[in-house]
Write an enzyme that holds these catalytic residues in place. Structure first.
Site, PDB file in Angstrom:
ATOM      1  N   HIS A 144      -7.776 -69.665  17.680  1.00  0.00           N
ATOM      2  CA  HIS A 144      -6.487 -70.178  18.139  1.00  0.00           C
ATOM      3  C   HIS A 144      -6.105 -71.532  17.526  1.00  0.00           C
ATOM      4  CE1 HIS A 144      -6.160 -66.767  20.601  1.00  0.00           C
ATOM      5  NE2 HIS A 144      -6.727 -67.215  21.711  1.00  0.00           N
ATOM      6  N   HIS A 163       0.317 -67.167  24.710  1.00  0.00           N
ATOM      7  CA  HIS A 163      -0.921 -66.791  25.397  1.00  0.00           C
ATOM      8  C   HIS A 163      -0.756 -66.744  26.916  1.00  0.00           C
ATOM      9  CE1 HIS A 163      -5.200 -66.210  26.002  1.00  0.00           C
ATOM     10  NE2 HIS A 163      -5.442 -66.334  24.702  1.00  0.00           N
ATOM     11  N   GLU A 178      -0.813 -60.444  23.475  1.00  0.00           N
ATOM     12  CA  GLU A 178      -0.480 -61.451  22.476  1.00  0.00           C
ATOM     13  C   GLU A 178       0.001 -60.756  21.195  1.00  0.00           C
ATOM     14  OE1 GLU A 178      -4.010 -64.198  22.266  1.00  0.00           O
ATOM     15  OE2 GLU A 178      -4.638 -62.830  23.862  1.00  0.00           O
TER      16      GLU A 178
END
Length: 397
Positions: free
Chosen positions: A150, A224, A362
């Site tokens: 991420h 997210h 996502e």
């Protein structure tokens, strides 16, 4: 009606002034009562801004509240673009928060679990914290064992974005902008990023992503949010019913890095082409499920046009009758079933989040694409534009 209200208000004010004079009052009389809101005012989409918190360096952070004509409400902060609350009506018309989050701004800063945040520069995992562009190797911080997750240690979820609210006749929203500097978290190029959140009067939350760069780089932006359509804090999501419009998925190794293959979902726990309860897919004896302690896999969406906005998933919750549909221009969606939630977070509902308390969808390019030449490319070059769109639509059945 308006004239009658005006005359009554004038008579009240005159009486109040006379009483004040007779009593020798020095203070002015209280303000007259406000007229009740008109039907047009009640149905208007609105947006407001309030202080949310202050970072240790003194930077002030704001919280934006968007409300549409149907009572749907989205609260988002310019710290990481985090969606802190998402209130959606159920089958009886009662609006309840359906996204997971933390109790306070300080909790988001001290213990960031990616709840509701913008993820970048690269959503999901990059193997061994490195990749190549044009034979040049770029090394990233490793924050997920030997891999990068991420965007690194300080991804887009942990920065303050510039925010510009807007109102339109049929929608309200916020435009978030951020410049990620050349070399930030190891990524090359100055990346000009814009993410627009739009709440429409059709109960849609639209997310529009845009980016440009001055050097070749990789980009994979996503959101997210963790959802629980029964309501935040109302148990697990194992009874939710899922349909995911994907014929394939990308198997992973023990570190959740794709093997590079795209496998059919047929005869696997990843076959969600027909509506199925989540419990029937995560409580099975399967090596891939064991690797992720549940589902934490990328699904390859069925798309006739790679750039078209396509239905990716549909989720329903039987008790509240809420339904969420996800449309996206992206080629994949990471379906994550809250496998690593472990009762340790300061949940805003006052109940700790246990395993499977929420799920994520996502929308994205595939994990580790910079190291997987067979996957759709995530390279962005100068003169090109990164554009992506995802829409979450809420209804009842």
């Amino acid at each position: 009606m308006k004239n009658e209200f005006s005359r009554s208000t004038s008579r009240w004010l005159a009486g109040a002034l006379l009483a004040a004079t007779l009593l020798g009052c020095s203070k002015p009389p209280p303000a007259p009562p406000k007229a009740p809101p008109t039907p047009e005012e009640k149905s208007k989409n609105t947006i407001s801004k309030a202080a949310f918190g202050t970072l240790p360096d003194g930077t002030a952070v704001d919280l934006f509240t968007m409300v549409n004509a149907n009572g749907m409400e989205v609260r988002a902060t310019n710290y990481g673009g985090i969606i802190t609350a998402l209130l959606v009506p159920d089958g009886t018309g009662k609006a309840t928060d359906v996204t997971l989050g933390l109790k306070s701004f300080d909790d988001y800063v001290k213990n960031p679990p990616y709840f509701g945040a913008i993820i970048g520069r690269y959503g999901n995992r990059i193997a061994k914290g490195q990749f190549k562009i044009d034979d040049q190797t770029f090394k990233l911080p490793k924050n997920d064992g030997p891999n990068t997750l991420h965007g690194g240690v300080k991804g887009f979820d942990k920065v303050v974005w510039q925010a510009e609210p807007f109102e339109k006749e049929d929608s309200v929203g916020v435009i978030f902008t951020y410049t990620s500097k050349d070399g930030e978290e190891g990524f090359p190029g100055n990346l000009q990023t814009r993410v627009t959140y739009t709440l429409t009067d059709k109960n849609e939350l639209s997310l529009d992503y845009h980016a440009t760069t001055d050097k070749p780089t990789v980009v994979n932006l996503t959101q997210h949010a963790y959802f629980n359509l029964a309501g935040d804090g109302n148990g697990d999501v194992l009874g939710h019913e899922f349909t995911i419009y994907a014929d394939g998925y990308t198997p992973v190794n023990k570190q959740l890095i794709p093997t590079g293959k795209i496998e059919p979902v047929t005869d696997t726990p990843f076959d969600f082409r027909n509506k199925v309860k989540l419990a029937d897919r995560v409580n099975v004896d399967n090596e891939q499920i064991k690797f992720g302690k549940g589902i934490d896999h990328n699904f390859v969406l069925k798309k006739k046009d790679p750039k078209a906005l396509t239905l990716a998933a549909r989720v329903s919750e039987p008790t509240t009758r809420r339904v969420m549909e996800v449309h996206t221009t992206e080629p994949g969606v990471q379906f994550y079933t809250g496998n690593f939630l472990d009762d340790t977070l300061a949940a805003k509902a006052g109940k700790p989040y246990a395993k499977h308390s929420g799920f994520c969808l996502e929308t994205q390019h595939f994990p580790d694409s910079p190291n997987q030449p067979e996957f759709p490319s995530t390279v962005l070059r100068p003169g090109e534009e990164y554009n992506s769109k995802t829409v979450y639509t809420f209804s009842v059945r």
